[in-house]
Design a protein around this motif. Structure first.
Motif, PDB file in Angstrom:
ATOM      1  N   ASN A 155       0.810  -1.207   0.000  1.00 19.27           N
ATOM      2  CA  ASN A 155       0.000   0.000   0.000  1.00 19.27           C
ATOM      3  C   ASN A 155       0.849   1.265   0.000  1.00 19.27           C
ATOM      4  O   ASN A 155       0.374   2.325  -0.410  1.00 19.27           O
ATOM      5  N   VAL A 156       2.092   1.177   0.489  1.00 22.11           N
ATOM      6  CA  VAL A 156       3.002   2.318   0.411  1.00 22.11           C
ATOM      7  C   VAL A 156       3.161   2.756  -1.043  1.00 22.11           C
ATOM      8  O   VAL A 156       3.119   3.954  -1.368  1.00 22.11           O
ATOM      9  N   PHE A 157       3.311   1.787  -1.947  1.00 21.16           N
ATOM     10  CA  PHE A 157       3.514   2.109  -3.358  1.00 21.16           C
ATOM     11  C   PHE A 157       2.216   2.553  -4.029  1.00 21.16           C
ATOM     12  O   PHE A 157       2.247   3.377  -4.953  1.00 21.16           O
ATOM     13  N   LEU A 158       1.074   2.027  -3.575  1.00 22.95           N
ATOM     14  CA  LEU A 158      -0.198   2.485  -4.139  1.00 22.95           C
ATOM     15  C   LEU A 158      -0.523   3.900  -3.691  1.00 22.95           C
ATOM     16  O   LEU A 158      -1.015   4.716  -4.477  1.00 22.95           O
ATOM     17  N   ALA A 159      -0.270   4.209  -2.423  1.00 25.24           N
ATOM     18  CA  ALA A 159      -0.477   5.574  -1.946  1.00 25.24           C
ATOM     19  C   ALA A 159       0.440   6.532  -2.697  1.00 25.24           C
ATOM     20  O   ALA A 159       0.055   7.660  -3.036  1.00 25.24           O
ATOM     21  N   GLY A 160       1.658   6.069  -2.987  1.00 27.14           N
ATOM     22  CA  GLY A 160       2.577   6.876  -3.776  1.00 27.14           C
ATOM     23  C   GLY A 160       2.064   7.110  -5.182  1.00 27.14           C
ATOM     24  O   GLY A 160       2.165   8.216  -5.728  1.00 27.14           O
ATOM     25  N   ALA A 161       1.493   6.068  -5.802  1.00 27.32           N
ATOM     26  CA  ALA A 161       0.934   6.209  -7.155  1.00 27.32           C
ATOM     27  C   ALA A 161      -0.181   7.244  -7.173  1.00 27.32           C
ATOM     28  O   ALA A 161      -0.268   8.076  -8.089  1.00 27.32           O
ATOM     29  N   TYR A 162      -1.035   7.210  -6.150  1.00 24.87           N
ATOM     30  CA  TYR A 162      -2.145   8.164  -6.095  1.00 24.87           C
ATOM     31  C   TYR A 162      -1.642   9.595  -5.936  1.00 24.87           C
ATOM     32  O   TYR A 162      -2.247  10.543  -6.460  1.00 24.87           O
ATOM     33  N   SER A 163      -0.530   9.776  -5.221  1.00 27.68           N
ATOM     34  CA  SER A 163      -0.016  11.125  -4.969  1.00 27.68           C
ATOM     35  C   SER A 163       0.360  11.846  -6.258  1.00 27.68           C
ATOM     36  O   SER A 163       0.356  13.083  -6.309  1.00 27.68           O
ATOM     37  N   HIS A 164       0.683  11.083  -7.317  1.00 31.71           N
ATOM     38  CA  HIS A 164       1.101  11.719  -8.570  1.00 31.71           C
ATOM     39  C   HIS A 164      -0.034  12.497  -9.225  1.00 31.71           C
ATOM     40  O   HIS A 164       0.211  13.380 -10.051  1.00 31.71           O
ATOM     41  N   LEU A 165      -1.291  12.180  -8.872  1.00 31.42           N
ATOM     42  CA  LEU A 165      -2.428  12.898  -9.437  1.00 31.42           C
ATOM     43  C   LEU A 165      -2.361  14.381  -9.097  1.00 31.42           C
ATOM     44  O   LEU A 165      -2.625  15.242  -9.949  1.00 31.42           O
ATOM     45  N   ASP A 166      -2.028  14.697  -7.845  1.00 36.85           N
ATOM     46  CA  ASP A 166      -1.995  16.091  -7.393  1.00 36.85           C
ATOM     47  C   ASP A 166      -0.622  16.729  -7.509  1.00 36.85           C
ATOM     48  O   ASP A 166      -0.493  17.947  -7.320  1.00 36.85           O
ATOM     49  N   GLY A 174      -5.977  -3.611  -8.829  1.00 39.35           N
ATOM     50  CA  GLY A 174      -5.865  -2.166  -8.642  1.00 39.35           C
ATOM     51  C   GLY A 174      -4.458  -1.669  -8.882  1.00 39.35           C
ATOM     52  O   GLY A 174      -4.249  -0.602  -9.481  1.00 39.35           O
ATOM     53  N   CYS A 175      -3.475  -2.417  -8.438  1.00 39.31           N
ATOM     54  CA  CYS A 175      -2.067  -2.068  -8.641  1.00 39.31           C
ATOM     55  C   CYS A 175      -1.749  -1.963 -10.134  1.00 39.31           C
ATOM     56  O   CYS A 175      -1.121  -0.993 -10.586  1.00 39.31           O
ATOM     57  N   LEU A 176      -2.187  -2.950 -10.917  1.00 36.98           N
ATOM     58  CA  LEU A 176      -1.911  -2.956 -12.355  1.00 36.98           C
ATOM     59  C   LEU A 176      -2.610  -1.791 -13.059  1.00 36.98           C
ATOM     60  O   LEU A 176      -2.024  -1.129 -13.929  1.00 36.98           O
ATOM     61  N   LEU A 177      -3.864  -1.527 -12.678  1.00 36.76           N
ATOM     62  CA  LEU A 177      -4.604  -0.425 -13.298  1.00 36.76           C
ATOM     63  C   LEU A 177      -3.990   0.926 -12.949  1.00 36.76           C
ATOM     64  O   LEU A 177      -3.898   1.825 -13.804  1.00 36.76           O
ATOM     65  N   PHE A 182       1.173   5.377 -16.796  1.00 34.84           N
ATOM     66  CA  PHE A 182       1.959   5.329 -18.027  1.00 34.84           C
ATOM     67  C   PHE A 182       1.235   6.067 -19.157  1.00 34.84           C
ATOM     68  O   PHE A 182       1.861   6.777 -19.963  1.00 34.84           O
ATOM     69  N   GLY A 183      -0.092   5.930 -19.208  1.00 33.59           N
ATOM     70  CA  GLY A 183      -0.861   6.627 -20.236  1.00 33.59           C
ATOM     71  C   GLY A 183      -0.738   8.137 -20.147  1.00 33.59           C
ATOM     72  O   GLY A 183      -0.735   8.835 -21.179  1.00 33.59           O
ATOM     73  N   PHE A 208       6.917   8.590 -16.744  1.00 35.23           N
ATOM     74  CA  PHE A 208       5.748   7.865 -16.239  1.00 35.23           C
ATOM     75  C   PHE A 208       5.905   6.357 -16.376  1.00 35.23           C
ATOM     76  O   PHE A 208       5.221   5.605 -15.673  1.00 35.23           O
ATOM     77  N   ALA A 209       6.809   5.899 -17.240  1.00 32.80           N
ATOM     78  CA  ALA A 209       7.140   4.472 -17.258  1.00 32.80           C
ATOM     79  C   ALA A 209       7.856   4.091 -15.965  1.00 32.80           C
ATOM     80  O   ALA A 209       7.595   3.022 -15.388  1.00 32.80           O
ATOM     81  N   ILE A 210       8.754   4.965 -15.505  1.00 27.86           N
ATOM     82  CA  ILE A 210       9.446   4.721 -14.234  1.00 27.86           C
ATOM     83  C   ILE A 210       8.441   4.696 -13.086  1.00 27.86           C
ATOM     84  O   ILE A 210       8.489   3.820 -12.203  1.00 27.86           O
ATOM     85  N   LEU A 211       7.499   5.645 -13.105  1.00 25.84           N
ATOM     86  CA  LEU A 211       6.482   5.694 -12.043  1.00 25.84           C
ATOM     87  C   LEU A 211       5.574   4.470 -12.101  1.00 25.84           C
ATOM     88  O   LEU A 211       5.131   3.969 -11.059  1.00 25.84           O
ATOM     89  N   MET A 212       5.284   3.980 -13.305  1.00 26.08           N
ATOM     90  CA  MET A 212       4.479   2.764 -13.457  1.00 26.08           C
ATOM     91  C   MET A 212       5.200   1.574 -12.832  1.00 26.08           C
ATOM     92  O   MET A 212       4.609   0.800 -12.074  1.00 26.08           O
ATOM     93  N   LEU A 213       6.475   1.415 -13.156  1.00 32.07           N
ATOM     94  CA  LEU A 213       7.245   0.295 -12.612  1.00 32.07           C
ATOM     95  C   LEU A 213       7.352   0.390 -11.094  1.00 32.07           C
ATOM     96  O   LEU A 213       7.309  -0.637 -10.393  1.00 32.07           O
TER      97      LEU A 213
END
Length: 419
Positions: free
Chosen positions: A229-240, A289-292, A298-299, A377-382
């Motif tokens: 969840n640390v990495f998922l919370a990090g993924a969400y942070s990129h939105l803002d 959810g992680c994959l999506l 990346f998109g 964003f490829a790096i952020l995806m990985l």
């Protein structure tokens, strides 16, 4: 519309206390978003505080909230859900008034820390209470309803705040209105506590705090969930953060459009995703959810076309719904009932990923430049995909634990039959 009607029908038989939590979540988030998103503008333009200090004041809230999240949930296990929620909401109301009357920098730092503290105490306790009063088979619906309420409050709050003058240099009305909303909810919680104290006999945990810490942080299933969840919370942070800088630096209208797509996608996709994921385990939903999340990120870097960016946001939002709603459901499944608050509180440590990944995204933009969107964003995806093996291992251990529990119950049943 049909999905929304079905959602209302599914929620109709929730326990009244569950409704109290859901409606209270809507009210508190509306009040929160009326003021806090505009706080930086108020401090900068209204109080003349320099940007670096404003950033430090705002960061103090997140830091205190993350560090104290376990304490709030653990206190609710020992003292009971209602006393902790009532105290937190009353203190939160006074904190919002404090922002209106504060004038010195140290006072704003204090109010910001108290804001983070109150939120970190209230949120895990409210989630634990919702899990307490909802049967396991209905928890997914209940937490989807709570997340729906959060997003409605997040959509309405800023609009009401703007109407009341939020962000202006002189208007203190949003702080007053938010404080009144929080005070009213504290009173409502008192009424619920008195009305349902006989039906819902809270059993406060007598487990010492040190033992709570040991139990929670030696639960391997929970730890693998927390690390993922640390990495998922990090993924969400990129939105803002990362996305707002990458697209918003020269296409602010496009970023605003994507933000609207995010809100609408949450409201539209919640019910069908909830219905779909009932066929699978919670950790399977988290892996999806992680994959999506990663593919959506990346998109954002790959496409310039607004339609394809919107599609990426829909994919990203589907990951958001699965990750955060199902994550709450999973904690309710993993945690022993007498330590549920501590588990929900400890889950807040995952939001360390928000700060770290937001910072990392800024570093990538600075080093590689705005013209390297696909690479960034490829790096952020990985980085987001790192969550997958943690969830996968957690699922293996969880299924093993359930297998042992079932075997033990079977052996116990055979002993009873023989006797």
């Amino acid at each position: 519309m049909n999905g929304f009607i079905q959602k209302l029908r599914a929620m109709a038989d929730f326990h009244p206390v569950a409704w109290g939590v859901i409606i209270g979540t809507f009210l508190s988030r509306t009040g929160f978003f009326m003021t806090i998103p505009f706080l930086g503008i108020y401090l900068g333009k209204g109080k003349g505080i320099d940007p670096a200090t404003v950033g430090a004041i705002l960061a103090a809230s997140f830091l205190v909230g993350t560090l104290c999240s376990f304490v709030g949930g653990a206190l609710s296990d020992r003292l009971g859900r209602y006393p902790v929620m009532i105290a937190a909401m009353a203190a939160w109301s006074l904190t919002l008034l404090g922002f209106a009357f504060a004038d010195e920098i140290w006072q704003f730092f204090l109010m910001s820390c108290l804001n983070g503290l109150c939120r970190s105490i209230f949120e895990p306790t409210a989630r634990a209470l919702l899990a307490d009063v909802t049967p396991p088979e209905r928890r997914t619906d209940a937490f989807h309803a709570r997340y729906f309420a959060i997003n409605i409050g997040g959509a309405i709050g800023p609009l009401v705040g703007l109407k009341l003058g939020a962000g202006s240099t002189s208007s203190l009305l949003p702080f007053y209105v938010s404080a009144v909303i929080f005070a009213i909810y504290a009173i409502v919680l008192v009424v619920f506590m008195l009305s349902f104290r006989h039906e819902l006999q809270e059993k406060s945990s007598g487990t010492p705090m040190k033992q709570m810490i040991r139990i929670v942080f030696t639960d391997k299933v929970f730890l693998y969930f927390l690390l993922g969840n640390v990495f998922l919370a990090g993924a969400y942070s990129h939105l803002d953060t990362t996305l707002s800088q990458f697209i918003g630096h020269d296409r602010i209208e496009a970023y605003s459009f994507l933000f609207i797509i995010n809100t609408l996608s949450v409201l539209i996709l919640q019910y069908p995703l909830a219905k779909l994921m009932k066929r699978f385990s919670s950790l399977t939903a988290l892996k999806a959810g992680c994959l999506l999340f990663g593919l959506g990120l990346f998109g954002f870097g790959l496409f310039d076309n607004l339609g394809l960016l919107a599609l990426s946001m829909v994919i990203f939002t589907a990951g958001e719904i699965l990750s955060f709603v199902i994550g709450d459901v999973l904690i309710g499944e993993i945690a022993p009932s007498h330590l549920r608050g501590a588990y929900y509180g400890a889950s807040g440590f995952a939001f360390i990923g928000q700060s770290a990944c937001a910072w990392f995204g800024g570093i990538l933009l600075n080093l590689l430049g705005f013209g390297q969107g696909p690479l960034i964003f490829a790096i952020l995806m990985l980085l987001t995909f790192i969550a997958y093996p943690f969830f996968h291992r957690g699922q293996q251990l969880w299924e093993l634990r359930l297998g042992h529990t079932g075997a033990n119950e079977g052996c116990h049943g055979m002993e009873l039959t023989k006797s």
